[in-house]
Design a protein around this motif. Structure first.
Motif, mmCIF file in Angstrom:
data_model
loop_
_atom_site.group_PDB
_atom_site.id
_atom_site.type_symbol
_atom_site.label_atom_id
_atom_site.label_comp_id
_atom_site.label_asym_id
_atom_site.label_seq_id
_atom_site.Cartn_x
_atom_site.Cartn_y
_atom_site.Cartn_z
ATOM 1 N N PHE A 165 -30.400 -22.858 -3.128
ATOM 2 C CA PHE A 165 -28.944 -22.707 -3.134
ATOM 3 C C PHE A 165 -28.501 -22.566 -4.580
ATOM 4 O O PHE A 165 -28.721 -23.454 -5.398
ATOM 5 N N PHE A 166 -27.868 -21.424 -4.863
ATOM 6 C CA PHE A 166 -27.563 -21.066 -6.241
ATOM 7 C C PHE A 166 -26.060 -20.903 -6.445
ATOM 8 O O PHE A 166 -25.445 -20.014 -5.838
ATOM 9 N N PRO A 167 -25.454 -21.723 -7.321
ATOM 10 C CA PRO A 167 -24.019 -21.611 -7.588
ATOM 11 C C PRO A 167 -23.733 -20.485 -8.578
ATOM 12 O O PRO A 167 -23.595 -20.689 -9.777
ATOM 13 N N GLY A 168 -23.686 -19.297 -8.072
ATOM 14 C CA GLY A 168 -23.459 -18.111 -8.894
ATOM 15 C C GLY A 168 -23.721 -16.882 -8.054
ATOM 16 O O GLY A 168 -23.530 -16.914 -6.838
ATOM 17 N N GLU A 169 -24.168 -15.828 -8.680
ATOM 18 C CA GLU A 169 -24.420 -14.584 -7.969
ATOM 19 C C GLU A 169 -25.881 -14.180 -8.097
ATOM 20 O O GLU A 169 -26.474 -14.292 -9.165
ATOM 21 N N TYR A 170 -26.431 -13.708 -6.985
ATOM 22 C CA TYR A 170 -27.800 -13.206 -6.957
ATOM 23 C C TYR A 170 -27.763 -11.829 -6.320
ATOM 24 O O TYR A 170 -27.311 -11.669 -5.191
ATOM 25 N N ASP A 171 -28.245 -10.838 -7.053
ATOM 26 C CA ASP A 171 -28.213 -9.463 -6.542
ATOM 27 C C ASP A 171 -29.569 -9.011 -5.995
ATOM 28 O O ASP A 171 -29.775 -7.838 -5.744
ATOM 29 N N GLY A 172 -30.479 -9.951 -5.813
ATOM 30 C CA GLY A 172 -31.812 -9.610 -5.336
ATOM 31 C C GLY A 172 -32.793 -9.400 -6.473
ATOM 32 O O GLY A 172 -33.991 -9.257 -6.262
ATOM 33 N N GLN A 173 -32.297 -9.397 -7.704
ATOM 34 C CA GLN A 173 -33.151 -9.205 -8.876
ATOM 35 C C GLN A 173 -32.860 -10.225 -9.973
ATOM 36 O O GLN A 173 -33.763 -10.751 -10.581
ATOM 37 N N SER A 174 -31.587 -10.461 -10.239
ATOM 38 C CA SER A 174 -31.234 -11.384 -11.312
ATOM 39 C C SER A 174 -30.105 -12.298 -10.853
ATOM 40 O O SER A 174 -29.388 -12.009 -9.901
ATOM 41 N N LEU A 175 -29.957 -13.399 -11.560
ATOM 42 C CA LEU A 175 -28.949 -14.401 -11.241
ATOM 43 C C LEU A 175 -27.902 -14.445 -12.334
ATOM 44 O O LEU A 175 -28.208 -14.254 -13.513
ATOM 45 N N VAL A 176 -26.669 -14.719 -11.928
ATOM 46 C CA VAL A 176 -25.591 -14.939 -12.879
ATOM 47 C C VAL A 176 -25.014 -16.306 -12.569
ATOM 48 O O VAL A 176 -24.515 -16.552 -11.468
ATOM 49 N N LEU A 177 -25.116 -17.205 -13.529
ATOM 50 C CA LEU A 177 -24.664 -18.580 -13.371
ATOM 51 C C LEU A 177 -23.330 -18.752 -14.070
ATOM 52 O O LEU A 177 -23.154 -18.288 -15.202
ATOM 53 N N PHE A 178 -22.405 -19.427 -13.426
ATOM 54 C CA PHE A 178 -21.090 -19.723 -13.993
ATOM 55 C C PHE A 178 -20.358 -18.462 -14.427
ATOM 56 O O PHE A 178 -19.615 -18.465 -15.378
ATOM 57 N N SER A 179 -20.593 -17.348 -13.768
ATOM 58 C CA SER A 179 -19.924 -16.066 -13.996
ATOM 59 C C SER A 179 -20.126 -15.487 -15.392
ATOM 60 O O SER A 179 -19.475 -14.534 -15.752
ATOM 61 N N GLU A 180 -21.015 -16.060 -16.191
ATOM 62 C CA GLU A 180 -21.177 -15.526 -17.544
ATOM 63 C C GLU A 180 -22.593 -15.573 -18.073
ATOM 64 O O GLU A 180 -22.941 -14.829 -18.975
ATOM 65 N N ILE A 181 -23.428 -16.435 -17.553
ATOM 66 C CA ILE A 181 -24.790 -16.558 -18.058
ATOM 67 C C ILE A 181 -25.704 -15.764 -17.148
ATOM 68 O O ILE A 181 -25.959 -16.147 -16.018
#
Length: 194
Positions: A165-181
Motif C-alpha cells: 500500500f503506497f501513499p502516492g502514485e504508481y504508474d506501473g513503473q515508478s512511484l511518486v511519494l508526497f506528490s513531489e518525490i
C-alpha cells in the motif's frame, strides 16, 4: 476523478479470486502488487486494511490476510538491537543522511542475501494460504525505500501474493511519494487496480 472507495472495493474483489491467490496469469512473474492512493487518505486506507484483515482473518475461507507495517517492524528491530536511542544522538552529531545509512546497514537492506532483517521477519510470519499486505511505506520514508523491499522480497517469498500500500502514485513503473518525490527505481510489481 479518483474514487478511493471504489478502488478499495475492486481490491477486495481481486484478492478473493482464486487465480490471484495462486499467482496465475502473471507471465511467470512473482505476484507483487502496488495499491496506490492519495497520501491524505492514509487514515481511511488504514481503517479499510484493518477491516479486510479482520474480515478474512476470522473467516472460514481458504485464505487470510497478514498485514506487516514496515515502520513497526523497523522500530521493533531498532529496539531489539538497542539502536533506537542512538538514532537521536547520531542525528545530532552526523545528520539525517548518516542515520539512513546506519539503519539500512543494521537492517541489511543494502545486501542482496538471506540476512535482510525485515524480509526475514515477513517470511517467518506467513503461511501458504496468506495474502501479504505491506503498509507503513510513507512512515518509513526516507529510512526505508519501497523498491528495496519489493526488489529483494522475491528471494524470500514467491508462493503468496504481496500487496504494498503506497501513499502516492504508481504508474506501473515508478512511484511518486508526497506528490513531489519521484522514485525512478525499477519495481517488480503490478498495479493491482486501475
Amino acid at each position: 476523478m479518483y474514487d478511493l472507495e471504489s478502488s478499495l472495493n475492486r481490491l477486495e474483489e481481486k484478492i478473493k479470486q482464486p487465480n490471484f491467490r495462486q499467482n496465475k496469469g502473471l507471465g511467470n512473474e512473482v505476484g507483487y502488487y502496488v495499491f496506490d492512493y492519495p497520501a491524505e487518505q492514509e487514515l481511511f486506507v488504514r481503517e479499510r486494511i484493518k477491516y479486510l484483515k479482520d474480515k478474512y482473518g476470522n473467516s472460514n475461507l481458504d485464505f487470510k490476510i497478514i498485514v506487516f507495517d514496515l515502520y513497526d517492524i523497523i522500530i521493533d528491530l531498532l529496539l531489539k538491537e538497542g539502536f533506537l536511542n542512538l538514532c537521536d544522538e547520531l542525528e545530532k552529531n552526523k545528520g539525517l543522511s548518516e542515520i539512513i545509512i546506519a539503519i539500512n546497514e543494521m537492517l541489511r537492506m543494502e545486501e542482496d542475501n538471506q540476512n535482510n532483517e525485515i524480509l526475514a521477519h515477513i517470511k517467518n510470519n506467513i503461511e501458504d494460504n496468506s495474502i501479504v499486505f505491506l503498509t507503513g511505506v510513507g512512515k518509513c520514508f526516507p529510512f526505508l525505500r519501497s523498491h528495496k523491499v519489493l526488489n529483494n522480497l522475491h528471494q524470500y517469498i514467491d508462493n503468496v501474493p504481496v500487496v504494498m500500500f503506497f501513499p502516492g502514485e504508481y504508474d506501473g513503473q515508478s512511484l511518486v511519494l508526497f506528490s513531489e518525490i519521484k522514485d525512478d527505481n525499477y519495481y517488480r510489481a503490478f498495479k493491482i487496480v486501475e
